[in-house]
Design an enzyme around this catalytic site. Structure first.
Site, PDB file in Angstrom:
ATOM      1  N   ARG A 153      43.501  52.889  40.842  1.00  0.00           N
ATOM      2  CA  ARG A 153      43.740  52.572  39.433  1.00  0.00           C
ATOM      3  C   ARG A 153      42.519  51.828  38.918  1.00  0.00           C
ATOM      4  O   ARG A 153      41.987  50.944  39.589  1.00  0.00           O
ATOM      5  CB  ARG A 153      44.987  51.695  39.281  1.00  0.00           C
ATOM      6  CG  ARG A 153      46.212  52.282  39.919  1.00  0.00           C
ATOM      7  CD  ARG A 153      47.465  51.593  39.464  1.00  0.00           C
ATOM      8  NE  ARG A 153      47.933  52.189  38.239  1.00  0.00           N
ATOM      9  CZ  ARG A 153      48.600  53.352  38.180  1.00  0.00           C
ATOM     10  NH1 ARG A 153      48.876  54.019  39.266  1.00  0.00           N
ATOM     11  NH2 ARG A 153      48.987  53.836  37.031  1.00  0.00           N
ATOM     12  N   GLU A 162      32.492  36.991  37.351  1.00  0.00           N
ATOM     13  CA  GLU A 162      32.406  37.122  35.890  1.00  0.00           C
ATOM     14  C   GLU A 162      30.966  37.350  35.479  1.00  0.00           C
ATOM     15  O   GLU A 162      30.048  36.687  35.982  1.00  0.00           O
ATOM     16  CB  GLU A 162      32.964  35.865  35.222  1.00  0.00           C
ATOM     17  CG  GLU A 162      34.470  35.842  35.257  1.00  0.00           C
ATOM     18  CD  GLU A 162      35.071  34.594  34.652  1.00  0.00           C
ATOM     19  OE1 GLU A 162      34.323  33.803  34.030  1.00  0.00           O
ATOM     20  OE2 GLU A 162      36.284  34.404  34.813  1.00  0.00           O
ATOM     21  N   LYS A 208      43.770  59.547  38.040  1.00  0.00           N
ATOM     22  CA  LYS A 208      44.550  60.759  37.729  1.00  0.00           C
ATOM     23  C   LYS A 208      43.872  61.938  38.429  1.00  0.00           C
ATOM     24  O   LYS A 208      43.840  61.955  39.656  1.00  0.00           O
ATOM     25  CB  LYS A 208      44.660  60.911  36.208  1.00  0.00           C
ATOM     26  CG  LYS A 208      45.428  59.742  35.561  1.00  0.00           C
ATOM     27  CD  LYS A 208      45.634  59.936  34.089  1.00  0.00           C
ATOM     28  CE  LYS A 208      46.527  58.874  33.481  1.00  0.00           C
ATOM     29  NZ  LYS A 208      45.814  57.666  33.034  1.00  0.00           N
ATOM     30  N   THR A 253      40.512  56.797  32.878  1.00  0.00           N
ATOM     31  CA  THR A 253      41.057  56.085  34.021  1.00  0.00           C
ATOM     32  C   THR A 253      40.508  56.793  35.263  1.00  0.00           C
ATOM     33  O   THR A 253      39.936  57.878  35.176  1.00  0.00           O
ATOM     34  CB  THR A 253      42.598  56.115  34.038  1.00  0.00           C
ATOM     35  OG1 THR A 253      43.026  57.457  33.810  1.00  0.00           O
ATOM     36  CG2 THR A 253      43.185  55.210  32.986  1.00  0.00           C
ATOM     37  N   TYR A 305      35.031  36.104  42.877  1.00  0.00           N
ATOM     38  CA  TYR A 305      34.871  36.010  41.424  1.00  0.00           C
ATOM     39  C   TYR A 305      33.474  36.458  41.036  1.00  0.00           C
ATOM     40  O   TYR A 305      32.496  36.048  41.665  1.00  0.00           O
ATOM     41  CB  TYR A 305      35.100  34.575  40.939  1.00  0.00           C
ATOM     42  CG  TYR A 305      36.427  34.433  40.245  1.00  0.00           C
ATOM     43  CD1 TYR A 305      36.700  35.230  39.126  1.00  0.00           C
ATOM     44  CD2 TYR A 305      37.390  33.539  40.683  1.00  0.00           C
ATOM     45  CE1 TYR A 305      37.928  35.135  38.488  1.00  0.00           C
ATOM     46  CE2 TYR A 305      38.608  33.441  40.047  1.00  0.00           C
ATOM     47  CZ  TYR A 305      38.878  34.242  38.949  1.00  0.00           C
ATOM     48  OH  TYR A 305      40.081  34.149  38.318  1.00  0.00           O
ATOM     49  N   ASP A 314      38.832  60.251  25.136  1.00  0.00           N
ATOM     50  CA  ASP A 314      39.592  59.632  26.229  1.00  0.00           C
ATOM     51  C   ASP A 314      39.971  60.759  27.194  1.00  0.00           C
ATOM     52  O   ASP A 314      40.894  61.522  26.933  1.00  0.00           O
ATOM     53  CB  ASP A 314      40.835  58.943  25.659  1.00  0.00           C
ATOM     54  CG  ASP A 314      41.682  58.286  26.746  1.00  0.00           C
ATOM     55  OD1 ASP A 314      41.488  58.599  27.943  1.00  0.00           O
ATOM     56  OD2 ASP A 314      42.566  57.467  26.396  1.00  0.00           O
TER      57      ASP A 314
END
Ligand code: DSN
Length: 419
Positions: A234, A55, A228, A225, A53, A199
């Site tokens: 991802r 955060e 691609k 992203t 974790y 984008d």
């Protein structure tokens, strides 16, 4: 043997993964938003960083034990900044839609106006489409392409922007085969005082390889992203450019706060490590060659499809994808997708601009060359693939499909996946 522990402990999951590996080994992956990542990226993804974790951001975490996590996230940030030539990045976005959502959170209040490319003309759900958060919680208006040319009608974009006065404009697409003029978009955004977000999810690998002009000198914000044409895991990167900071110096902070605590909890640091690895790969000279070959292959494939009487939206391509209008072939996009899948060619049914048919059964197919170029295929294979597609779509009988399936397998065997 790969995945030995998984096989021993959970043979069902193991079998399904093996089957998917087999499917990919023997099929031509031609969905333009997909690619084959390297084993180095996959190793980073399946590393123990998945357990942690974290955060917050490097140096300001809400949990202890983040010394190495900070190192990995900073490394990823630095690589992204250098490669895309931007002063600020956030690499925590889980994927493209949350990354775009963070942009909305950073620059718009609910109900304010966004302008994006219509989904039916090749845009993306998160650019304001009504069934998406972006069209539900924000006021969205759309631009599109010219019906005759299939090209973005920039004069029309300007006219709509001046009439609607959006506060945020998205430039970017998922099914647009041509170059995007980011400079013109910026002029339009400036004429109404809007933020411009590029984008570049589909084309970010091409931007790095120099095959598509970069939006960095023009956009205020850039999202992409990472899975691609960039060929990573991802994930997503949100960038603020020099002109973004000049417009609002608090933009980097607004993006960070939008991602965490605004939208997300703990970042997926294994995913961030995978992105760092793919950025190192993308910085190598071989990636420049890869980008060039993706476009060359796509243009060759387009040329060969045209010879076989396929109508291509915009009559060709400048990038990694082709959008074919199948109406003259008297077959729906859905039927073509299904038949081609049986023949071992994976692509997707897609709406064409001004499609008279519904999105679930559209008139077109979308296909591209990022993944088959990763396998090493070139001009000769593009000629053959165009012929395969043409035979399946034209003849449509079981015998032809079976014959092409065998030829596809042979071709795939000549270009094994290297991992
Ligand atoms: N789903 C992606 C594509 O296929 O283009 C866009 O997010």
């Amino acid at each position: 043997m790969k995945h030995k522990n998984l096989q021993n402990q959970d043979c069902k999951v193991y079998e399904i993964i093996k089957n998917e590996e087999e499917r990919r080994k023997d099929t031509l992956e031609m969905i333009p938003s997909e690619n084959h990542t390297s084993s180095a990226v996959l190793e980073a993804l399946s590393s123990i960083l998945s357990d942690k974790y974290a955060e917050g951001y490097p140096g300001k975490r809400y949990y202890g034990g983040n010394q190495y996590i900070d190192e990995i996230e900073i490394l990823c940030q630095e690589r992204a900044k250098e490669l895309f030539k931007v002063p600020f990045v956030n690499v925590q976005g889980y994927s493209g839609s949350p990354a775009n959502m963070a942009v909305y959170f950073a620059v718009l209040n609910p109900g304010e106006k966004v302008m994006g490319m219509s989904l039916t003309d090749g845009g993306h759900l998160t650019h304001g489409w009504r069934v998406n958060f972006s069209g539900t919680y924000y006021n969205s208006v759309f631009y599109g392409v010219n019906e005759e040319t299939g090209l973005i009608d920039y004069d029309k974009v300007e006219e709509i922007a001046k009439r609607e006065k959006p506060k945020l404009i998205f430039a970017g697409a998922t099914a647009y085969p041509r170059l995007i003029d980011f400079k013109r978009f910026r002029e339009i955004a400036d004429s109404v005082g809007a933020y411009l977000c590029a984008d570049i999810s589909h084309i970010s690998g091409l931007v790095i390889a120099g095959e598509h002009p970069s939006p960095a000198p023009f956009a205020h914000l850039i999202t992409t992203t990472t899975h691609k044409t960039l060929r990573g895991p991802r994930g997503a990167i949100i960038m603020v450019t020099e002109s973004g900071i000049a417009k609002d110096e608090s933009l980097p902070e607004k993006i960070n706060r939008a991602v965490f605590p605004g939208l997300q909890g703990g970042p997926h640091e294994n995913q961030i490590a995978g992105i760092a690895v793919c950025l190192k790969e993308a910085a190598s000279p071989t990636f420049i060659d890869y980008g060039k070959r993706v476009v060359e292959n796509c243009q060759k494939l387009a040329e060969e499809m045209k010879k076989r009487d396929f109508n291509l939206v915009s009559d060709g391509t400048d990038n990694h994808l082709i959008l074919a209008d199948l109406r003259n072939k008297e077959i729906s996009g859905k039927e073509a997708q299904n038949l081609l899948e049986k023949a071992g060619i994976t692509l997707n049914k897609n709406a064409i601009p001004f499609d008279p048919n519904p999105p679930a059964n559209p008139s077109g197919i979308r296909l591209g060359t990022p993944a088959i170029t990763t396998r090493g295929m070139g001009e000769e294979e593009m000629i053959e693939i165009a012929s395969f597609i043409s035979q399946v779509v034209t003849e449509r009988d079981e015998g032809t499909v079976a014959k092409i399936r065998e030829k596809v397998k042979k071709m795939c065997n000549k270009f094994p996946l290297s991992r």
